[in-house]
Write an enzyme that holds these catalytic residues in place. Structure first.
Site, PDB file in Angstrom:
ATOM      1  N   GLY A  55       0.791  -1.138   0.007  1.00 54.23           N
ATOM      2  CA  GLY A  55       0.108  -0.087   0.048  1.00 54.23           C
ATOM      3  C   GLY A  55       0.856   1.330  -0.121  1.00 54.23           C
ATOM      4  O   GLY A  55       2.155   1.321   0.352  1.00 54.23           O
ATOM      5  N   CYS A  82       5.397  -6.272   1.781  1.00 54.35           N
ATOM      6  CA  CYS A  82       5.916  -4.609   1.843  1.00 54.35           C
ATOM      7  C   CYS A  82       4.761  -4.132   2.926  1.00 54.35           C
ATOM      8  O   CYS A  82       5.287  -4.148   4.252  1.00 54.35           O
ATOM      9  CB  CYS A  82       5.551  -4.088   0.416  1.00 54.35           C
ATOM     10  SG  CYS A  82       6.450  -2.377   0.479  1.00 54.35           S
ATOM     11  N   TYR A  83       3.952  -3.128   2.664  1.00 54.60           N
ATOM     12  CA  TYR A  83       3.116  -2.314   3.876  1.00 54.60           C
ATOM     13  C   TYR A  83       2.475  -3.518   4.621  1.00 54.60           C
ATOM     14  O   TYR A  83       2.570  -3.393   5.703  1.00 54.60           O
ATOM     15  CB  TYR A  83       1.858  -1.887   3.045  1.00 54.60           C
ATOM     16  CG  TYR A  83       0.994  -0.895   4.091  1.00 54.60           C
ATOM     17  CD1 TYR A  83       1.512   0.323   4.583  1.00 54.60           C
ATOM     18  CD2 TYR A  83       0.013  -1.435   4.481  1.00 54.60           C
ATOM     19  CE1 TYR A  83       0.621   0.839   5.390  1.00 54.60           C
ATOM     20  CE2 TYR A  83      -0.934  -0.825   5.240  1.00 54.60           C
ATOM     21  CZ  TYR A  83      -0.653   0.336   5.735  1.00 54.60           C
ATOM     22  OH  TYR A  83      -1.353   1.004   6.572  1.00 54.60           O
ATOM     23  N   HIS A 169       8.036  -7.130  -3.482  1.00 58.91           N
ATOM     24  CA  HIS A 169       6.946  -7.573  -4.110  1.00 58.91           C
ATOM     25  C   HIS A 169       6.939  -8.752  -4.966  1.00 58.91           C
ATOM     26  O   HIS A 169       7.405  -8.754  -6.192  1.00 58.91           O
ATOM     27  CB  HIS A 169       6.281  -6.573  -5.059  1.00 58.91           C
ATOM     28  CG  HIS A 169       5.926  -5.091  -4.339  1.00 58.91           C
ATOM     29  ND1 HIS A 169       4.485  -5.089  -3.819  1.00 58.91           N
ATOM     30  CD2 HIS A 169       6.587  -4.126  -3.688  1.00 58.91           C
ATOM     31  CE1 HIS A 169       4.421  -4.048  -3.226  1.00 58.91           C
ATOM     32  NE2 HIS A 169       5.591  -3.410  -3.133  1.00 58.91           N
ATOM     33  N   GLU A 171       4.658 -10.451  -6.410  1.00 63.99           N
ATOM     34  CA  GLU A 171       3.650 -10.740  -7.459  1.00 63.99           C
ATOM     35  C   GLU A 171       4.217 -10.052  -8.683  1.00 63.99           C
ATOM     36  O   GLU A 171       3.440 -10.138  -9.646  1.00 63.99           O
ATOM     37  CB  GLU A 171       2.366 -10.047  -6.888  1.00 63.99           C
ATOM     38  CG  GLU A 171       2.275  -8.630  -6.740  1.00 63.99           C
ATOM     39  CD  GLU A 171       3.040  -7.859  -5.429  1.00 63.99           C
ATOM     40  OE1 GLU A 171       3.660  -8.602  -4.724  1.00 63.99           O
ATOM     41  OE2 GLU A 171       2.402  -6.848  -4.964  1.00 63.99           O
ATOM     42  N   SER A 223     -20.491  -4.709 -28.889  1.00 66.50           N
ATOM     43  CA  SER A 223     -19.907  -3.920 -29.965  1.00 66.50           C
ATOM     44  C   SER A 223     -19.152  -4.926 -30.993  1.00 66.50           C
ATOM     45  O   SER A 223     -18.787  -4.437 -31.978  1.00 66.50           O
ATOM     46  CB  SER A 223     -18.748  -3.272 -29.159  1.00 66.50           C
ATOM     47  OG  SER A 223     -17.672  -4.012 -28.762  1.00 66.50           O
ATOM     48  N   GLY A 225     -16.690  -6.546 -30.036  1.00 64.85           N
ATOM     49  CA  GLY A 225     -15.105  -6.981 -29.331  1.00 64.85           C
ATOM     50  C   GLY A 225     -15.129  -8.070 -28.725  1.00 64.85           C
ATOM     51  O   GLY A 225     -16.038  -8.546 -28.070  1.00 64.85           O
ATOM     52  N   ASP A 227     -14.315  -8.302 -25.314  1.00 64.31           N
ATOM     53  CA  ASP A 227     -14.863  -8.281 -24.078  1.00 64.31           C
ATOM     54  C   ASP A 227     -16.433  -8.174 -23.776  1.00 64.31           C
ATOM     55  O   ASP A 227     -17.014  -8.974 -23.198  1.00 64.31           O
ATOM     56  CB  ASP A 227     -14.477  -6.642 -23.262  1.00 64.31           C
ATOM     57  CG  ASP A 227     -12.993  -6.744 -23.426  1.00 64.31           C
ATOM     58  OD1 ASP A 227     -12.344  -7.867 -23.347  1.00 64.31           O
ATOM     59  OD2 ASP A 227     -12.693  -5.582 -23.191  1.00 64.31           O
ATOM     60  N   SER A 228     -17.018  -7.386 -24.724  1.00 64.91           N
ATOM     61  CA  SER A 228     -18.534  -7.418 -24.707  1.00 64.91           C
ATOM     62  C   SER A 228     -18.905  -8.723 -25.110  1.00 64.91           C
ATOM     63  O   SER A 228     -20.164  -9.175 -24.333  1.00 64.91           O
ATOM     64  CB  SER A 228     -19.199  -6.181 -25.352  1.00 64.91           C
ATOM     65  OG  SER A 228     -18.891  -6.323 -26.683  1.00 64.91           O
ATOM     66  N   LYS A 367      -6.819  -9.094 -19.662  1.00 67.31           N
ATOM     67  CA  LYS A 367      -7.323  -9.239 -21.019  1.00 67.31           C
ATOM     68  C   LYS A 367      -7.095 -10.825 -21.394  1.00 67.31           C
ATOM     69  O   LYS A 367      -7.861 -11.436 -22.176  1.00 67.31           O
ATOM     70  CB  LYS A 367      -6.659  -8.295 -21.853  1.00 67.31           C
ATOM     71  CG  LYS A 367      -7.140  -8.162 -23.411  1.00 67.31           C
ATOM     72  CD  LYS A 367      -8.270  -7.467 -23.353  1.00 67.31           C
ATOM     73  CE  LYS A 367      -8.720  -7.376 -24.770  1.00 67.31           C
ATOM     74  NZ  LYS A 367      -9.673  -6.342 -25.177  1.00 67.31           N
TER      75      LYS A 367
END
Ligand code: XMP
Length: 511
Positions: A55, A82-83, A169, A171, A223, A225, A227-228, A367
């Site tokens: 954070g 970390c935090y 970190h 990740e 659309s 695309g 995602d939709s 994505k």
């Protein structure tokens, strides 16, 4: 509440989602919850372990984020990053001080003590640091298990209480074996099993949608695309005919695009409602050449048309959107209480009456995970691999005013360019490829005749998220084929140029 093997408490790091993502890659399901989640709600998920994220704050700041301290009394394994490490140190009686300088960048992790958390990883592995505070004195019961050149306490642990903490970190991409460290925590310290995959994610989301929607209707803008399309397919699986999928054809699509989108939904048994609004859009765009005005008109008109269509359907209470994690700017708010519609650049805000509740099943994934989910749902490979296409469509690829003849010209050039890229395998390896009608005329010769015709620019870029991009180094013979074919086959174009600018400072689109 459903069983969640690892609960990640989010303290506002921009990397929190990547922790969950790395755990998913090793088959362990996790959920991210705000740092302020109540102990009852955390317990209700029956976790096997808890991760405290990084954070931006300092644990000693007046308004520092603190979790419910009861999490430390649950007897569960905890990993602080970390935090999160500083919170652990502070809680168990160690001390945290500001570092002499903000340590930022790569470091080599040197093991000081054997631990299951390091299992099958390399002593000396590269990890990535980014911290302004550091632990000065570790709490009683803890020992240092790894150091780095600048961090005497790069990793600490109280192995009896199963509390671990990393200053780095694990990740992020630059921590070369970080994903393994997270996996080790989940599997060897917490005892989680690898049972999660995209198939189980799809099932969960379908169930979630069913529980939320009941017998109400959901409006979903499509659309064409990725995602939709994935969102609409997921909803169709979940609620069948209660889905109202609306596809607005603004007349600014590429050649055959509308037909392809319609056919794809048809083969899946989804009744797509196509609204042909070409004339409405083109009328409004007539004579407009300023890029921002074009976008504004398209955004507003899109809403008008969408609104008009939605009003025809009774009982809609939800709006589904293909928002991805990368669209969600504020990490802390990912799971936060305030869910608002993102002001996307092609949706200029929905009208007041459309105060539907949002359904955003892709909100926490990336994505490439959406693509994986699409394949899992049986969407065709060529659909999943489609390049992104901007909401305002070809209007922002025609410099100057937008009209039917120019759209036709651009569509022809675009089709040829894409044809060549597909044939040579470059479509799959590039992020976006398109042509731009420059509204610049130049002199040429065709046979014995002098020509004075249009110029088309070919833009092909490589990128991972579209935030930055480099122009693709396409072999000259392929560019030559694209150029020769466009000039020979498209009447009205006598010159083709290649855009060799990267982003930044240029943008991917021209407008
Ligand atoms: P730029 O041109 O800003 O584009 O470098 C970055 C990415 O965003 C896409 N883009 C849009 N997408 N509506 C969209 O849905 C828009 O108005 C819009 N403008 C740009 C662009 O195609 C690229 O992938």
């Amino acid at each position: 509440m459903k069983h969640v093997p690892i609960v990640v408490l989010d303290f506002g790091s921009q990397y929190t989602q990547i922790i969950a993502r790395k755990l998913r890659e090793s088959g362990v399901y996790s959920e991210i919850v705000p740092f302020s989640e109540s102990i009852e709600d955390i317990k209700a998920r029956t976790p096997k372990g808890i991760i405290l994220s990084g954070g931006p704050a300092s644990v000693y700041a007046k308004d520092a984020y603190h979790p419910d301290e009861e999490i430390f009394n649950l007897g569960l394994p905890i990993l602080g990053i970390c935090y999160g490490m500083q919170l652990i140190s502070q809680h168990f009686g160690g001390s945290v001080i500001p570092a002499d300088h903000h340590e930022y960048g790569k470091a080599q992790l040197k093991f000081e003590k054997e631990s299951d958390i390091f299992k099958d990883t390399t002593d000396g592995q590269t990890v990535w640091m980014s911290h302004g505070d550091r632990v000065e004195k570790i709490p009683e019961g803890f020992e240092k298990i790894a150091t780095s050149e600048n961090s005497p306490y790069a990793a600490i642990a109280d192995m009896n209480r199963l509390v671990y903490a990393f200053q780095f970190h694990p990740e992020v991409y630059h921590s070369k074996e970080g994903a393994k460290l997270l996996k080790n925590f989940a599997k060897h310290i917490c005892g989680c099993e690898s049972t999660w995959n995209m198939g189980s994610f799809a099932k969960e989301q379908i169930k979630k949608i069913q529980d939320k929607v009941g017998n109400k209707k959901v409006l979903c803008g499509v659309s064409g695309g990725v995602d939709s399309s994935v969102v609409a397919t997921l909803l169709a699986e979940a609620i069948g005919e209660q889905l109202v999928p609306v596809f607005v054809d603004h007349g600014l699509l590429r050649a055959n695009e509308r037909e392809q989108v319609e056919a794809m939904f048809k083969t899946r048994g989804i009744d797509l409602i196509t609204v042909d609004a070409t004339d409405i859009f083109l009328d409004k765009l007539k004579g407009v050449s300023d890029p921002e005005t074009k976008r504004k008109i398209i955004g507003e008109t899109f809403i008008e048309v969408f609104d008009e269509e939605a009003k025809k359907h009774d009982g809609i209470e939800f709006l589904a959107q293909g928002t991805l994690y990368t669209d969600v700017i504020e990490s802390v708010s990912v799971k936060g209480p305030s869910k608002t519609i993102k002001s996307h650049h092609n949706v200029g805000g929905l009208p007041d009456w459309m105060t539907f509740e949002l359904i955003e099943p892709l909100r926490e994934i990336f994505k490439d995970e959406v693509r994986e989910l699409g394949l899992e749902l049986g969407l065709p490979k060529d659909m999943i691999g489609r390049h992104p296409f901007p909401g305002p469509g070809l209007a922002i690829r025609i410099m100057g005013d937008v009209n039917k003849p120019d759209l036709e010209l651009l569509r022809k050039a675009d089709t040829i360019m894409l044809d060549v890229l597909h044939a040579t395998g470059y479509y799959e390896t590039t992020w976006q490829a398109f042509t731009v009608l420059l509204n610049v005329k130049s002199v040429g010769v065709m046979g014995d005749n002098r020509t004075y015709d249009n110029t088309v620019c070919v833009r092909i870029v490589e990128a991972t998220d579209g935030m930055t991009a480099t122009f693709a180094h396409i072999p000259h013979d392929i560019l030559e084929t694209i150029s020769r074919r466009i000039i020979n086959e498209v009447d009205g174009i006598n010159r083709v140029v290649y855009d060799i600018s990267s982003k930044p400072p240029a943008t991917i689109e021209w407008e």
